[in-house]
Scaffold this motif. Structure first.
Motif, PDB file in Angstrom:
ATOM      1  N   THR A 140       0.885  -1.230   0.074  1.00 34.49           N
ATOM      2  CA  THR A 140      -0.078   0.112   0.435  1.00 34.49           C
ATOM      3  C   THR A 140       0.573   1.243   0.018  1.00 34.49           C
ATOM      4  O   THR A 140       1.390   1.501   1.323  1.00 34.49           O
ATOM      5  N   CYS A 141       0.535   2.268  -0.701  1.00 33.70           N
ATOM      6  CA  CYS A 141       1.361   3.190  -0.836  1.00 33.70           C
ATOM      7  C   CYS A 141       0.567   4.719  -0.733  1.00 33.70           C
ATOM      8  O   CYS A 141      -0.884   4.380  -0.675  1.00 33.70           O
ATOM      9  N   PRO A 142       1.115   4.994   0.278  1.00 27.85           N
ATOM     10  CA  PRO A 142       0.562   6.649   1.150  1.00 27.85           C
ATOM     11  C   PRO A 142       0.104   7.507  -0.097  1.00 27.85           C
ATOM     12  O   PRO A 142       1.033   7.794  -1.100  1.00 27.85           O
ATOM     13  N   GLU A 143      -1.004   8.214  -0.124  1.00 33.12           N
ATOM     14  CA  GLU A 143      -1.729   9.154  -1.144  1.00 33.12           C
ATOM     15  C   GLU A 143      -0.360  10.536  -0.130  1.00 33.12           C
ATOM     16  O   GLU A 143      -1.162  11.362   0.607  1.00 33.12           O
ATOM     17  N   LEU A 144       0.223  11.174  -1.409  1.00 27.59           N
ATOM     18  CA  LEU A 144       0.609  12.272  -0.703  1.00 27.59           C
ATOM     19  C   LEU A 144       1.248  13.292  -2.743  1.00 27.59           C
ATOM     20  O   LEU A 144       1.381  12.398  -2.891  1.00 27.59           O
ATOM     21  N   GLU A 145       1.482  14.711  -2.271  1.00 31.91           N
ATOM     22  CA  GLU A 145       1.528  15.163  -3.075  1.00 31.91           C
ATOM     23  C   GLU A 145       2.459  15.555  -3.323  1.00 31.91           C
ATOM     24  O   GLU A 145       2.882  16.798  -3.736  1.00 31.91           O
ATOM     25  N   LEU A 146       3.428  15.139  -3.663  1.00 33.39           N
ATOM     26  CA  LEU A 146       5.081  15.032  -3.876  1.00 33.39           C
ATOM     27  C   LEU A 146       5.487  13.789  -3.943  1.00 33.39           C
ATOM     28  O   LEU A 146       5.382  12.785  -3.373  1.00 33.39           O
ATOM     29  N   PRO A 147       6.728  13.570  -4.774  1.00 35.39           N
ATOM     30  CA  PRO A 147       6.953  12.637  -5.220  1.00 35.39           C
ATOM     31  C   PRO A 147       8.197  11.654  -4.264  1.00 35.39           C
ATOM     32  O   PRO A 147       8.367  12.688  -2.994  1.00 35.39           O
ATOM     33  N   TYR A 148       7.942  10.668  -4.024  1.00 38.04           N
ATOM     34  CA  TYR A 148       9.207  10.173  -2.860  1.00 38.04           C
ATOM     35  C   TYR A 148       9.034   8.471  -3.487  1.00 38.04           C
ATOM     36  O   TYR A 148       8.628   7.830  -4.420  1.00 38.04           O
ATOM     37  N   GLU A 149       9.899   7.843  -2.516  1.00 39.02           N
ATOM     38  CA  GLU A 149      10.583   6.309  -3.057  1.00 39.02           C
ATOM     39  C   GLU A 149      10.830   5.145  -1.983  1.00 39.02           C
ATOM     40  O   GLU A 149      10.029   5.847  -0.722  1.00 39.02           O
ATOM     41  N   THR A 150       9.872   4.122  -2.549  1.00 38.77           N
ATOM     42  CA  THR A 150       9.243   3.745  -0.917  1.00 38.77           C
ATOM     43  C   THR A 150      11.023   2.374  -0.601  1.00 38.77           C
ATOM     44  O   THR A 150      11.392   1.321  -1.769  1.00 38.77           O
ATOM     45  N   LEU A 151      10.776   1.909   1.073  1.00 36.27           N
ATOM     46  CA  LEU A 151      12.042   0.703   1.058  1.00 36.27           C
ATOM     47  C   LEU A 151      11.162  -0.334   1.656  1.00 36.27           C
ATOM     48  O   LEU A 151      10.839   0.132   2.753  1.00 36.27           O
ATOM     49  N   SER A 152      11.104  -1.615   1.193  1.00 46.60           N
ATOM     50  CA  SER A 152      10.447  -2.502   2.259  1.00 46.60           C
ATOM     51  C   SER A 152      10.758  -2.919   4.020  1.00 46.60           C
ATOM     52  O   SER A 152      12.091  -2.667   3.607  1.00 46.60           O
ATOM     53  N   VAL A 153      10.386  -3.294   4.469  1.00 40.19           N
ATOM     54  CA  VAL A 153      10.347  -3.351   6.017  1.00 40.19           C
ATOM     55  C   VAL A 153      10.296  -5.076   6.451  1.00 40.19           C
ATOM     56  O   VAL A 153       8.743  -4.809   5.778  1.00 40.19           O
ATOM     57  N   PRO A 154      11.013  -6.075   6.642  1.00 40.57           N
ATOM     58  CA  PRO A 154      11.907  -5.381   6.950  1.00 40.57           C
ATOM     59  C   PRO A 154      12.846  -5.237   5.934  1.00 40.57           C
ATOM     60  O   PRO A 154      12.576  -5.463   4.587  1.00 40.57           O
ATOM     61  N   LEU A 155      13.579  -4.783   6.692  1.00 45.48           N
ATOM     62  CA  LEU A 155      15.140  -3.542   5.797  1.00 45.48           C
ATOM     63  C   LEU A 155      15.857  -4.429   4.428  1.00 45.48           C
ATOM     64  O   LEU A 155      16.423  -5.892   5.073  1.00 45.48           O
ATOM     65  N   ASN A 156      16.121  -4.478   3.252  1.00 45.34           N
ATOM     66  CA  ASN A 156      17.175  -4.770   2.328  1.00 45.34           C
ATOM     67  C   ASN A 156      17.907  -4.432   2.744  1.00 45.34           C
ATOM     68  O   ASN A 156      18.232  -3.279   2.221  1.00 45.34           O
ATOM     69  N   ILE A 157      19.448  -4.660   3.660  1.00 42.70           N
ATOM     70  CA  ILE A 157      20.498  -3.750   3.803  1.00 42.70           C
ATOM     71  C   ILE A 157      21.298  -3.496   2.111  1.00 42.70           C
ATOM     72  O   ILE A 157      21.376  -1.969   2.276  1.00 42.70           O
TER      73      ILE A 157
END
Length: 257
Positions: A86-103
């Protein structure tokens, strides 16, 4: 020193990210409180913002407005830490990083956004016995630097320049050994300026999926052990926040309108 703000309600994730980012030489600030996030956005100069998706989901519209306004004005990159698709609704660009973290993905993000000359790969300083093969000739050597895509190997042997090389080294602690084809990228000649170090930088050719998984798992395990040995690592690093199955980083740019 580059400043990174980490905002998330998961305390273990906060402390783990803080430890890793400080280990990489960044100034990491962490908070789990919306009011502190607003204050940081108003008063601080940031180079990167890591923001939990749950933090956004539970936040007020005023917080979202402040976030959008400040990041648009400053151009500070935003990375959303998410546990599902699920991606949050934001009026600006962003990137996503999944948790748990991929080092490896985390390293790729920080290099991309914070360094003028980004490193492509997470490198591990090490000392592994190795064998360097050219045609029918083999030379004993020592692996001093290792990534998922190449290595630097120290050797005292005089080597002819060849396009194709084969390097063999053990994954100590995993009871495995890798034999990988590669090509020479650069050569270091001995001299007083480098303490008479002699060796070759090698880029790996494409390897099998199993070999790549084993190599990434070895690098991740050694890296986390290195971080854990620091005093702050013992206090803050929670390896449960790190993805156990490492794989190629997938970066995604999202812009909701």
């Amino acid at each position: 020193m580059k400043r990174i703000l980490i905002c998330d309600k998961r305390e273990k994730l906060l402390s783990t990210l803080e430890v890793i980012l400080k280990h990489w030489g960044y100034r990491a600030l962490a908070t789990s409180r919306p009011d502190e996030l607003s204050a940081f956005l108003r008063e601080s100069s940031l180079d990167l913002l890591l923001l939990g998706s749950t933090f956004l989901a539970d936040g007020s519209q005023a917080l979202r407005d402040t976030l959008a306004c400040r990041l648009t004005d400053t151009g500070c990159p935003l990375i959303v830490l998410q546990e599902d698709s699920t991606c949050p609704e934001l009026e600006l660009p962003y990137e996503t990083l999944s948790v748990p973290l991929n080092i490896f993905a985390l390293f790729e993000f920080t290099q991309k956004h914070l360094e003028k000359i980004p490193r492509r790969n997470l490198r591990l300083e090490t000392k592994l016995p190795g064998m360097l093969c050219q045609g029918e000739t083999s030379h004993l050597a020592e692996v001093l630097s290792l990534s998922a895509h190449g290595l630097f190997i120290k050797t005292a042997s005089r080597l002819e320049k060849e396009d194709r090389l084969k390097v063999t080294f053990p994954l100590i602690g995993m009871k495995k050994e890798l034999e990988i084809d590669g090509r020479e990228l650069y050569r270091v000649q001995p001299g007083p300026e480098n303490n008479y170090l002699q060796g070759i930088g090698i880029e790996f050719n494409e390897m099998g999926e199993e070999a790549l998984r084993d190599l990434e798992a070895f690098i991740q395990s050694r890296f986390l052990g290195e971080v854990s040995e620091s005093p702050r690592g013992h206090q803050g690093l929670d390896q449960g926040q790190i993805h156990g199955e490492v794989s190629k980083a997938s970066l995604r740019l999202v812009w909701e309108k």
